[in-house]
Design an enzyme around this catalytic site. Structure first.
Site, PDB file in Angstrom:
ATOM      1  N   GLY A   1       5.403  -6.726   8.109  1.00 14.81           N
ATOM      2  CA  GLY A   1       5.889  -7.761   7.193  1.00 14.81           C
ATOM      3  C   GLY A   1       5.184  -9.084   7.450  1.00 14.81           C
ATOM      4  O   GLY A   1       4.678  -9.346   8.543  1.00 14.81           O
TER       5      GLY A   1
ATOM      6  N   LYS B   1      -2.085   2.052  17.802  1.00 15.52           N
ATOM      7  CA  LYS B   1      -1.298   1.142  18.645  1.00 15.52           C
ATOM      8  C   LYS B   1      -1.113   1.727  20.045  1.00 15.52           C
ATOM      9  O   LYS B   1      -1.225   1.012  21.045  1.00 15.52           O
ATOM     10  CB  LYS B   1       0.054   0.875  17.972  1.00 15.52           C
TER      11      LYS B   1
ATOM     12  N   GLY C   1       4.153  -5.770  15.325  1.00 16.33           N
ATOM     13  CA  GLY C   1       4.433  -7.034  14.620  1.00 16.33           C
ATOM     14  C   GLY C   1       4.825  -8.147  15.561  1.00 16.33           C
ATOM     15  O   GLY C   1       4.049  -8.539  16.436  1.00 16.33           O
TER      16      GLY C   1
HETATM   17  N1  HSE Z   1       1.786  -0.079   8.479  1.00 15.08           N
HETATM   18  C1  HSE Z   1       2.314  -0.596   9.677  1.00 15.08           C
HETATM   19  C2  HSE Z   1       3.743  -0.079   9.829  1.00 15.08           C
HETATM   20  C3  HSE Z   1       2.272  -2.099   9.640  1.00 15.08           C
HETATM   21  O1  HSE Z   1       4.273   0.521   8.889  1.00 15.08           O
HETATM   22  O2  HSE Z   1       4.318  -0.266  10.886  1.00 15.08           O
HETATM   23  C4  HSE Z   1       2.277  -2.743  10.965  1.00 15.08           C
HETATM   24  O3  HSE Z   1       1.233  -2.366  11.785  1.00 15.08           O
END
Ligand code: HSE
Length: 438
Positions: free
Chosen positions: A302, A205, A134
């Site tokens: 978010g 990621k 994020g």
């Molecule tokens: N689904 C992901 C999380 C959102 O829960 O971190 C951000 O990549």
């Protein structure tokens, strides 16, 4: 004042947040960029729903490709998600010579090679800060700030949904299903939440991070991925009693024979900084040769935190366009010719401390039989704990091991599982004693 025209494709939660920042923070953006960031077009299949953003007339359209092909648009922001149409949008934008901002970690982790190659050839930027953690500026940190360092390891909490679930179970003892429903309601979870719970989102990621840190080719398929589905409140209680917390960790460590890249739940000491990262928050600890340890911490999901990262990328690209310097920073941090294939070390070759919970009959000799098998595989037991109530005549028998090779642990457990006195499949949780390379 010069204008940079932006085309936003996909106006869901994060897309609407991006529009909101571009419109509400226009003054501060202009002051920093020296140009007006003009949200010229916004494409979405649904242009009726109120997104809480006052778009100028003519901005909204259902025709994404018309935006991508609009010669006046300078930057395409892909916020659709998924691996099909989003890929078409990005490749079409790149083919048109337009730089792209995306948060699409699944697409980049799996198809990034083709996308980055096409973008490099065209000399256009592809920015993806919002795809990892994020608002945490981890891509910029690895791609730009730590260029003088050799990164040795990264240990992160990169999935807000899993962290939220584990924190809720730890603090409130609520079932995993209730905690997941809460996370979905708060908008942290992916459209398909199994991607979160099974560790796949964190693996997307980590694939990108490993490439940025070590100059390795994207290799999503070789990562070890284990989610939090097998974590029970009982194991969380034991972890607490032993001075640990259970977190879903994303770990990437550079070793002499390759890279350890793995996603799995792990016990970490309560004194560890990462053990205090709770709720939907994310964090990543980086260990590099010059800086030592550094920690990034913030909202990993978010609407507005993710939108903030997207707008940061838009500004980077706008500055590059204005200064005629696209491609100044290599897309994955290393010059293309220096991106190498580095093998990912098999999980069986990892050496760690382990937590093992057996469900065993409470009879004389059971413990010595189990420890005998572990001993045969060279596994040294650090401590044994038996407390708790009987279920179906069996009691939980918990062992913590000294450092052992994972292949030996698994072979021993497979043998022990065959014993008539063992009533369930043993639970195995890895213990990460510290966050840097050991
Ligand atoms: N689904 C992901 C999380 C959102 O829960 O971190 C951000 O990549």
């Amino acid at each position: 004042m010069p204008k940079v025209h932006i085309g936003l494709i996909g106006c869901g939660t994060v897309g609407a947040g991006v529009a909101r920042i571009l419109l509400h923070n226009q003054d501060v953006l202009e002051a920093r960029v020296g140009a007006e960031l003009n949200l010229k077009s916004v494409a979405d299949l649904d242009i009726e729903t109120d997104r809480g953003v006052a778009f100028a007339p003519g901005v909204l359209t259902t025709d994404a490709m018309a935006v991508v092909n609009d010669p006046q648009i300078d930057i395409i922001v892909e916020m659709i998600g998924g691996e099909t149409f989003a890929k078409d949008v990005i490749l079409a934008a790149v083919a048109n010579g337009k730089p792209v901002v995306t948060a699409n970690k699944a697409l980049l982790a799996k198809h990034g090679d083709g996308i980055f190659a096409a973008a490099s050839e065209k000399g256009v930027d592809v920015a993806f800060e919002a795809s990892i953690g994020g608002c945490m500026p981890i891509v910029k940190t690895l791609r730009e700030s730590l260029v003088g360092d050799r990164v040795r390891s990264m240990v992160g909490i990169l999935n807000g949904t899993c962290n939220y679930i584990l924190s809720k179970i730890t603090d409130e003892g609520i079932p995993i299903e209730t905690a997941l429903a809460d996370a979905q309601q708060n908008g942290y979870a992916e459209t398909d939440p199994t991607l979160d719970v099974e560790g796949i989102d964190a693996a997307h990621k980590l694939t990108l991070l490993s490439s940025l840190a070590f100059g390795m080719q994207l290799d999503f398929d070789s990562l070890y991925i284990e989610g939090i589905q097998g974590i029970s409140p009982m194991d969380i209680e034991y972890a607490t009693a032993f001075g640990y917390r259970i977190k879903l960790l994303a770990i990437s460590k550079l070793r002499q024979n390759g890279v350890e890249a793995r996603i799995h739940p792990a016990m970490i000491p309560v004194g560890d900084l990462l053990s205090n990262v709770n709720g939907s928050l994310n964090a990543i600890m980086i260990h590099a040769d010059a800086v030592g340890d550094m920690l990034l911490y913030g909202h990993g999901a978010g609407m507005m935190p993710t939108a903030s990262a997207v707008v940061g990328d838009i500004v980077d690209i706008a500055r590059n366009l204005m200064n005629r310097s696209p491609g100044r920073v290599p897309l994955l941090g290393y010059q293309t010719e220096n991106v190498r294939r580095i093998p990912i070390i098999a999980i069986d070759d990892i050496v760690l401390h382990y937590y093992i919970r057996f469900s065993a009959l409470d009879r004389p000799g059971v413990l010595s039989r189990i420890s005998g098998v572990l001993g045969n595989y060279g596994i040294s037991i650090q401590s044994v704990h038996q407390k708790g109530r009987k279920t179906n005549g069996a009691v939980p028998l918990v062992m913590l091991t000294h450092r052992s090779r994972e292949a030996d642990i698994k072979a021993a457990l497979a043998e022990i599982q065959q014993m008539a006195v063992i009533k369930e499949r043993p639970v195995l949780i890895r213990i990460e004693e510290k966050n840097s390379v050991d």
